[in-house]
Design a protein around this motif. Structure first.
Motif, PDB file in Angstrom:
ATOM      1  N   ALA A  83      -2.213  11.509   7.265  1.00 43.78           N
ATOM      2  CA  ALA A  83      -1.296  10.865   6.324  1.00 43.78           C
ATOM      3  C   ALA A  83      -1.035   9.423   6.763  1.00 43.78           C
ATOM      4  N   LYS A  84      -0.827   8.533   5.783  1.00 41.31           N
ATOM      5  CA  LYS A  84      -0.527   7.147   6.077  1.00 41.31           C
ATOM      6  C   LYS A  84       0.802   6.765   5.437  1.00 41.31           C
ATOM      7  N   PRO A  85       1.663   6.079   6.195  1.00 39.93           N
ATOM      8  CA  PRO A  85       2.937   5.639   5.612  1.00 39.93           C
ATOM      9  C   PRO A  85       2.728   4.459   4.676  1.00 39.93           C
ATOM     10  N   ALA A  86       3.727   4.175   3.858  1.00 38.62           N
ATOM     11  CA  ALA A  86       3.674   2.979   3.021  1.00 38.62           C
ATOM     12  C   ALA A  86       3.604   1.749   3.922  1.00 38.62           C
ATOM     13  N   GLU A  87       2.921   0.704   3.438  1.00 38.82           N
ATOM     14  CA  GLU A  87       2.713  -0.461   4.298  1.00 38.82           C
ATOM     15  C   GLU A  87       2.611  -1.738   3.482  1.00 38.82           C
ATOM     16  N   PHE A  88       3.189  -2.806   4.019  1.00 42.19           N
ATOM     17  CA  PHE A  88       3.007  -4.142   3.467  1.00 42.19           C
ATOM     18  C   PHE A  88       1.912  -4.828   4.272  1.00 42.19           C
ATOM     19  N   ASN A  89       0.854  -5.278   3.587  1.00 47.13           N
ATOM     20  CA  ASN A  89      -0.262  -5.948   4.257  1.00 47.13           C
ATOM     21  C   ASN A  89      -0.324  -7.413   3.836  1.00 47.13           C
ATOM     22  N   ARG A  90      -0.299  -8.310   4.801  1.00 44.13           N
ATOM     23  CA  ARG A  90      -0.429  -9.741   4.523  1.00 44.13           C
ATOM     24  C   ARG A  90      -1.892 -10.056   4.231  1.00 44.13           C
ATOM     25  N   LYS A  91      -2.145 -10.647   3.088  1.00 44.39           N
ATOM     26  CA  LYS A  91      -3.488 -11.001   2.669  1.00 44.39           C
ATOM     27  C   LYS A  91      -3.743 -12.496   2.864  1.00 44.39           C
ATOM     28  N   THR A  92      -4.942 -12.923   2.519  1.00 41.58           N
ATOM     29  CA  THR A  92      -5.291 -14.334   2.630  1.00 41.58           C
ATOM     30  C   THR A  92      -4.432 -15.168   1.692  1.00 41.58           C
ATOM     31  N   ASP A  93      -3.872 -16.251   2.206  1.00 38.94           N
ATOM     32  CA  ASP A  93      -3.024 -17.115   1.387  1.00 38.94           C
ATOM     33  C   ASP A  93      -3.831 -17.801   0.289  1.00 38.94           C
ATOM     34  N   ASP A  94      -3.172 -18.084  -0.829  1.00 39.60           N
ATOM     35  CA  ASP A  94      -3.781 -18.848  -1.913  1.00 39.60           C
ATOM     36  C   ASP A  94      -3.278 -20.288  -1.853  1.00 39.60           C
ATOM     37  N   PHE A  95      -4.134 -21.216  -2.268  1.00 33.95           N
ATOM     38  CA  PHE A  95      -3.743 -22.624  -2.323  1.00 33.95           C
ATOM     39  C   PHE A  95      -3.739 -23.084  -3.770  1.00 33.95           C
ATOM     40  N   TYR A  96      -2.777 -23.951  -4.088  1.00 30.55           N
ATOM     41  CA  TYR A  96      -2.654 -24.487  -5.440  1.00 30.55           C
ATOM     42  C   TYR A  96      -2.506 -26.005  -5.369  1.00 30.55           C
ATOM     43  N   ILE A  97      -3.107 -26.679  -6.340  1.00 30.49           N
ATOM     44  CA  ILE A  97      -2.974 -28.129  -6.470  1.00 30.49           C
ATOM     45  C   ILE A  97      -2.231 -28.417  -7.768  1.00 30.49           C
ATOM     46  N   ARG A  98      -1.259 -29.332  -7.660  1.00 28.05           N
ATOM     47  CA  ARG A  98      -0.460 -29.682  -8.835  1.00 28.05           C
ATOM     48  C   ARG A  98      -0.552 -31.178  -9.102  1.00 28.05           C
ATOM     49  N   PHE A  99      -0.892 -31.522 -10.332  1.00 30.12           N
ATOM     50  CA  PHE A  99      -0.999 -32.913 -10.743  1.00 30.12           C
ATOM     51  C   PHE A  99       0.286 -33.319 -11.468  1.00 30.12           C
ATOM     52  N   GLY A 100       1.045 -34.206 -10.853  1.00 35.11           N
ATOM     53  CA  GLY A 100       2.294 -34.642 -11.457  1.00 35.11           C
ATOM     54  C   GLY A 100       3.240 -33.475 -11.668  1.00 35.11           C
ATOM     55  N   GLU A 140       0.851  -1.179   0.000  1.00 39.86           N
ATOM     56  CA  GLU A 140       0.000   0.000   0.000  1.00 39.86           C
ATOM     57  C   GLU A 140       0.892   1.236   0.000  1.00 39.86           C
ATOM     58  N   PRO A 141       0.845   2.056  -1.055  1.00 38.69           N
ATOM     59  CA  PRO A 141       1.704   3.244  -1.119  1.00 38.69           C
ATOM     60  C   PRO A 141       1.322   4.272  -0.051  1.00 38.69           C
ATOM     61  N   PRO A 142       2.220   5.172   0.285  1.00 42.43           N
ATOM     62  CA  PRO A 142       1.899   6.194   1.288  1.00 42.43           C
ATOM     63  C   PRO A 142       0.789   7.118   0.796  1.00 42.43           C
ATOM     64  N   GLN A 143       0.013   7.652   1.730  1.00 39.11           N
ATOM     65  CA  GLN A 143      -1.085   8.561   1.387  1.00 39.11           C
ATOM     66  C   GLN A 143      -0.849   9.920   2.042  1.00 39.11           C
ATOM     67  N   GLU A 144      -1.063  10.961   1.245  1.00 32.69           N
ATOM     68  CA  GLU A 144      -0.934  12.324   1.760  1.00 32.69           C
ATOM     69  C   GLU A 144      -2.118  12.643   2.679  1.00 32.69           C
ATOM     70  N   PRO A 145      -1.925  13.538   3.630  1.00 31.02           N
ATOM     71  CA  PRO A 145      -3.044  13.912   4.513  1.00 31.02           C
ATOM     72  C   PRO A 145      -4.148  14.612   3.723  1.00 31.02           C
ATOM     73  N   GLY A 146      -5.383  14.345   4.087  1.00 33.25           N
ATOM     74  CA  GLY A 146      -6.520  14.986   3.432  1.00 33.25           C
ATOM     75  C   GLY A 146      -7.276  15.856   4.406  1.00 33.25           C
ATOM     76  N   ALA A 147      -8.402  16.379   3.956  1.00 29.27           N
ATOM     77  CA  ALA A 147      -9.191  17.290   4.798  1.00 29.27           C
ATOM     78  C   ALA A 147      -9.684  16.591   6.057  1.00 29.27           C
ATOM     79  N   TYR A 148     -10.031  15.307   5.922  1.00 27.67           N
ATOM     80  CA  TYR A 148     -10.580  14.579   7.067  1.00 27.67           C
ATOM     81  C   TYR A 148      -9.783  13.299   7.357  1.00 27.67           C
ATOM     82  N   ALA A 149      -8.589  13.217   6.849  1.00 27.89           N
ATOM     83  CA  ALA A 149      -7.794  12.000   7.057  1.00 27.89           C
ATOM     84  C   ALA A 149      -6.330  12.348   7.288  1.00 27.89           C
TER      85      ALA A 149
END
Length: 233
Positions: free
Chosen positions: A165-182, A154-163
């Motif tokens: 500022a937010k620093p850049a951030e790495f957010n861990r999301k839900t893991d994906d699962f994969y199945i492999r045949f042979g 998530e890139p950094p966000q500049e301060p707004g009228a009602y928000a």
């Protein structure tokens, strides 16, 4: 003797697949031998932002951990300090002079064994295109199950009228699962209907198993149970 040893190790990394399968055991090499293999270690890792400026972490294991690298040419490098960058899908290593770089040729990696988990470099399907990447191994067999960790930047966000500022951030999301045949490309596990379609030769049995066991497609243990059952058919 040292020069001769290096030539032998260099040659082993590029043995053709024809002779690969004639080898049974891995040749054991040290971390020092790993650092000498330029084809493995010349990928300098460049960061766009200093890590200290970013909240969260892009790593599966933030601290470097000693691990073993097994190559497709049956060479094992032991006790190499490594960490996995989920966001870049790269294996980073720490050199003896404390610099950080990334594996330049991940395609010659068969697997990497850490203390608590194993990573494999395998082909997979993404948006109808085949790619290759690192996956955490959950179940191995004629049909295998892998987990793909996901991190979003998530890139950094500049301060707004009602928000604020937010620093850049790495957010861990839900893991994906994969199945492999042979040796085929791994396929993403979707919803239950899509999961059943991954098993065209035993769809009725798989559908019945999913219902009776109340298999959930976002639970690793459930999917491991399903893959183990399919491998027994």
């Amino acid at each position: 003797m040292k020069t001769k040893k290096l030539i032998v190790l260099f040659s082993l990394l590029f043995i053709g697949f024809g002779s690969l399968y004639a080898q049974v055991d891995y040749q054991i090499s040290s971390a020092l031998d790993f650092y000498r293999q330029k084809e493995l270690t010349t990928g300098e890792f460049n960061k766009q932002l200093e890590e200290s400026d970013i909240k969260g972490s892009p790593y599966l294991n933030k601290a470097f951990e000693e691990a073993s690298i097994f190559t497709t040419t049956k060479v094992q490098f032991k006790a190499v300090p490594l960490r996995y960058n989920i966001y870049t899908d790269m294996i980073e290593f720490e050199t003896p002079d404390n610099t950080v770089a990334a594996l330049a040729a991940p395609e010659i990696v068969e697997k990497i064994e850490f203390k608590d988990f194993t990573l494999a470099y395998v082909p997979y399907m993404s948006l109808n295109k085949m790619k290759r990447g690192f996956f955490q191994v959950l179940e191995l067999g004629s049909t295998s199950l892998y987990l793909k960790p996901v991190v979003q930047f998530e890139p950094p966000q500049e301060p707004g009228a009602y928000a604020e500022a937010k620093p850049a951030e790495f957010n861990r999301k839900t893991d994906d699962f994969y199945i492999r045949f042979g040796m085929e490309a791994a396929e993403l596990v979707g919803n239950k209907k899509e999961l059943v379609l991954l098993f065209p030769d035993h769809q009725k049995e798989i559908e019945s198993f999913i219902k009776s066991k109340k298999i959930k497609t976002r639970k690793a243990e459930d999917l491991k149970e399903l893959v183990t059952y399919y491998n027994s058919l």
